[in-house]
Design a protein around this motif. Structure first.
Motif, PDB file in Angstrom:
ATOM      1  N   THR A 326      25.823   3.110  21.334  1.00  0.00           N
ATOM      2  CA  THR A 326      26.263   4.463  20.978  1.00  0.00           C
ATOM      3  C   THR A 326      26.866   4.395  19.582  1.00  0.00           C
ATOM      4  O   THR A 326      27.755   3.589  19.317  1.00  0.00           O
ATOM      5  CB  THR A 326      27.302   5.000  21.971  1.00  0.00           C
ATOM      6  N   ARG A 327      26.365   5.251  18.712  1.00  0.00           N
ATOM      7  CA  ARG A 327      26.787   5.220  17.313  1.00  0.00           C
ATOM      8  C   ARG A 327      27.294   6.605  16.901  1.00  0.00           C
ATOM      9  O   ARG A 327      26.671   7.630  17.224  1.00  0.00           O
ATOM     10  CB  ARG A 327      25.629   4.800  16.410  1.00  0.00           C
ATOM     11  N   TYR A 328      28.420   6.603  16.164  1.00  0.00           N
ATOM     12  CA  TYR A 328      29.014   7.833  15.651  1.00  0.00           C
ATOM     13  C   TYR A 328      29.086   7.740  14.124  1.00  0.00           C
ATOM     14  O   TYR A 328      29.505   6.718  13.573  1.00  0.00           O
ATOM     15  CB  TYR A 328      30.424   8.031  16.212  1.00  0.00           C
ATOM     16  N   ASP A 329      28.687   8.800  13.445  1.00  0.00           N
ATOM     17  CA  ASP A 329      28.672   8.809  11.982  1.00  0.00           C
ATOM     18  C   ASP A 329      29.296  10.074  11.436  1.00  0.00           C
ATOM     19  O   ASP A 329      29.087  11.178  11.971  1.00  0.00           O
ATOM     20  CB  ASP A 329      27.239   8.693  11.458  1.00  0.00           C
ATOM     21  N   LEU A 330      30.051   9.911  10.351  1.00  0.00           N
ATOM     22  CA  LEU A 330      30.638  11.014   9.600  1.00  0.00           C
ATOM     23  C   LEU A 330      30.201  10.869   8.150  1.00  0.00           C
ATOM     24  O   LEU A 330      30.264   9.775   7.581  1.00  0.00           O
ATOM     25  CB  LEU A 330      32.163  10.986   9.706  1.00  0.00           C
ATOM     26  N   LYS A 331      29.749  11.953   7.554  1.00  0.00           N
ATOM     27  CA  LYS A 331      29.202  11.890   6.204  1.00  0.00           C
ATOM     28  C   LYS A 331      29.583  13.151   5.441  1.00  0.00           C
ATOM     29  O   LYS A 331      29.558  14.256   6.006  1.00  0.00           O
ATOM     30  CB  LYS A 331      27.674  11.751   6.265  1.00  0.00           C
ATOM     31  N   GLY A 332      29.938  12.991   4.184  1.00  0.00           N
ATOM     32  CA  GLY A 332      30.284  14.152   3.381  1.00  0.00           C
ATOM     33  C   GLY A 332      30.042  13.934   1.905  1.00  0.00           C
ATOM     34  O   GLY A 332      29.931  12.793   1.436  1.00  0.00           O
TER      35      GLY A 332
END
Length: 713
Positions: A326-332
């Motif tokens: 399970t992978r969680y990503d935040l990008k901005g």
């Protein structure tokens, strides 16, 4: 012969440069701004692949859809300078210029995949190529931006999990395909939409396959080994433990599914978004790679094939890998309203990875990796002489192997890196400079901590003969810290049939890479002026190169060959070339070839100087046609015999691989659709990859056809 072929390839590079130079002398200059539309993310400075000094390949669009396979290595195997380190049908890791594992970093949208694929050759990368929008391959050192593990190259898989724009309407695609190589069925869907400033995204893939079909026996028996075994066991009862199969590789069936969801807030100055992905993959390790000591009563000879079939019929699957992630990503990203600062971008990813090695249905060793990584980059461009980027990268990996056959002690690895990249232009010249400082700390569950300070420097100079044509020379110095398995491994690994011993006193690697290149691509030209050329020659000197050496000894308890990690100075050198000629009536002809050689500096009595498991010289041609609604390509690749396999390793035979792809575009209920078919290994050759640890147990698939349909809406 090998040296002659390598020299011929280098000469071909120079010749192709001259041909293209002459052709382009009459071509009109292309607009560089048009090229900016295809920027690659491996450069933080918004540069197209054609303008990057380092050798970069981008696989996207129809080319990616035709090449996409169950594993990353198989997907990229036809790319220049890239080979496949297969471990059965479920595992395929990319090998770039002879470098793989801890020297080639696999990224998911510019962040480390943070799985366990670099700890062992039987561990699959937690990437689904069928879900990729594009794949960027950087051949050569990329440690400046991505850190210690990218000393040999980068494979960056770009997906659309985190939207960067709001679609005008709901859009998506569905695809179904079937492959006769292993009776694989696969289905993929994508869906995206939004309103106002909010954008959302969904995707999913499911694939299931049986055993890999091959032309002949799975396990290759070497006469010299048989004679040695007979002498070693004279007067003793000797039993063959391996399962051999005819026409297929046993226990290579697999089942995988993956799904993602993403949400973004998008403005005219940037965006911020979040995504979550779940991946489950269950695949088998080919029979014959692991020894079942309780089965010593098994007969030799022709009865082995029947035993293998009976083995599978009764549900005894040998060794399997059951993987879940399970992978969680935040990008901005935010654009500044400034004359100097351009934009700031950031990424944060957390990965919860685990897999269990299952033997005959019973859970065994469990591998886990709980990791997170963050990177922040700020770019500037004042419109003057220099533009550049500053970056900060922080990561932590909490890795553990738990079970009776855990050969690596648990450890936590922390890294902190800061880098800067600068570039400027004057006249026809372009200069790139960069520097990185990184610290790596490895804290094992028991034993002493290991700390490393790494320094990286890079420079590249390009001379543009025309806007679309340049020569380049680059010099890169990079360092790599040994990883936990290289330092602390000590035990038998069943899936690999190896006893692995680390060395806590390993020094860091230091690489000095020199590269000469030529690039010509005028996408706006027609006729012979549109000839596309890429040619590179490289020399990579790696001090204290770390590798697992086959000692020629056997562990008494497990009866596995003993491999020990050690430092040894080595040099890698080679050449790559590709020339695409446009012909009449929509036809095109491509000539290509790549070669890499590597040897250790010192001589040790009784051991070879050759670095083990390198790809052989490859060369070939591709003839294709591109028309209004359909296109096709016939590709023929010849790989020479690998006669320099390394100490206690086996050579591999030459082979010729012929592939044919075709697709037809049409409208279906007003939507774009395509029917495609890919015929692979048409000559039904027995192909054993020199880069694979499993080459003597599991050859590549025989003649097969993959067909499917894809609909965009």
């Amino acid at each position: 012969m090998y040296r002659v072929n390598t020299l011929a390839l280098a000469v071909a590079c120079a010749f192709s440069s001259a041909v293209s130079s002459a052709a382009s002398a009459q071509a009109t200059d292309s607009d560089r701004e048009a090229l900016e539309e295809v920027n690659v993310t491996v450069s933080p400075l918004a540069k197209p692949a054609d303008a990057v000094a380092a050798p970069v390949s981008v696989l996207s669009g129809d080319e990616l859809r035709k090449s996409a396979a169950a594993t990353l290595g198989q997907t990229l195997n036809s790319q220049l300078g890239v080979a496949n380190a297969a471990f059965g049908g479920g595992v395929g890791l990319p090998v770039i210029r002879g470098q793989s594992a801890n020297r080639v970093k696999v990224l998911s949208d510019n962040l480390d995949v943070a799985d366990a694929s670099n700890t062992s050759s039987d561990h699959a990368a937690s990437i689904e190529p069928l879900l990729a929008n594009s794949i960027e391959i950087l051949r050569g050192p990329a440690a400046l931006r991505y850190g210690s593990g990218a000393i040999g190259g980068v494979v960056n898989v770009i997906d659309g999990r985190i939207p960067t724009r709001v679609p005008e309407a709901t859009e998506g695609a569905v695809e179904m395909r079937h492959d006769t190589a292993n009776n694989q069925d696969a289905g993929v869907f994508r869906l995206g939409g939004g309103a106002g400033n909010l954008a959302w995204y969904l995707d999913g893939v499911y694939r299931e396959n049986g055993n890999t079909q091959i032309p002949g026996l799975a396990v290759l028996e070497h006469e010299e080994h048989e004679e040695h075994d007979h002498e070693a066991h004279a007067g003793e009862e000797h039993h063959e433990d391996e399962f051999n199969t005819d026409g297929f590789v046993g226990n290579t069936n697999a089942r995988a599914k993956s799904g993602s969801a993403g949400l973004s807030w998008v403005t005219d100055r940037g965006f911020i978004g979040f995504s979550v992905n779940r991946l489950e993959n269950n695949y088998g390790i080919p029979l014959g790679t692991h020894v079942h000591h309780e089965d010593e009563h098994h007969e030799e000879g022709g009865e082995q094939h029947a035993l293998a079939e009976e083995h599978e019929e009764h549900g005894e699957e040998g060794v399997r890998i059951d993987l879940a992630q399970t992978r969680y990503d935040l990008k901005g990203e935010h654009a500044f309203n400034s004359e100097y600062w351009d934009k700031i971008s950031f990424r944060l990813g957390h990965n919860d990875y685990a897999h269990v090695e299952i033997e005959d249905g019973e859970p065994g060793t469990r591998f886990t990796n709980k990791a997170w990584e963050s990177r922040v980059e700020v770019t500037h461009d004042d419109g003057g002489e220099w533009r550049g980027a500053y970056g900060l990268q922080v990561s932590r990996k909490d890795f553990a192997a738990i079970g009776d056959e855990a050969f690596i002690r648990p450890s936590i690895t922390d890294s902190l890196g800061a880098f800067t990249m600068k570039e400027r232009e004057w006249g026809n010249w372009h200069l790139d400079l960069g520097a990185r400082l990184e610290t790596v700390s490895i804290d094992p569950q028991y034993g002493n901590d290991k700390d490393f300070t790494l320094v990286g420097l890079s420079s590249a100079l390009q001379y543009f003969l025309k806007e679309h044509q340049h020569l380049s020379v680059s010099l890169t110095s990079a360092e790599r810290a040994p990883v936990a398995e290289e330092l602390f491994a000590d035990g038998a690994h069943l899936a690999e049939s190896r006893y692995i011993i680390g060395d806590e006193n390993l020094d860091k690697e230091n690489s000095l890479n020199l590269e000469l290149g030529y690039h010509h691509h005028n996408q706006d030209a027609t006729g012979w002026h549109a000839t596309k050329v890429e040619a590179n020659v490289f020399y990579n000197r790696i001090g204290d190169y770390i590798y697992a050496a086959n000692t020629g000894l056997e562990d008494e308890e497990s009866e596995f060959a003993i491999y020990g990690y050690q430092n040894r100075d080595a040099a890698f050198y080679g050449a790559e070339a590709s020339v695409q000629f446009p012909l009449a009536s929509g036809l095109s002809l491509t000539l290509f070839g790549d070669s890499v050689r590597a040897s250790f500096d010192d001589r040790i009595a009784g051991e070879s100087r050759e670095v083990p498991r390198l790809p052989p010289l490859r060369y070939g041609f591709a003839l294709g046609g591109d028309y209004a609604n359909w296109n096709w390509q016939w590709r023929n690749t010849h790989a020479t015999e690998q006669k320099r396999p390394g100490t206690f390793e086996e050579s591999t035979d030459a082979y010729t691989r012929m592939d044919l792809t075709a697709q037809y575009n049409f409208k279906l209920a007003g939507n774009d659709a395509v029917v495609f078919a890919n015929a692979r290994n048409l000559l039904d050759e027995e192909i054993r990859n020199a880069t694979s640890l499993l080459r003597d147990f599991a050859p590549e698939a025989g003649r097969s056809v993959e067909a499917g349909v894809r609909i965009h809406f």
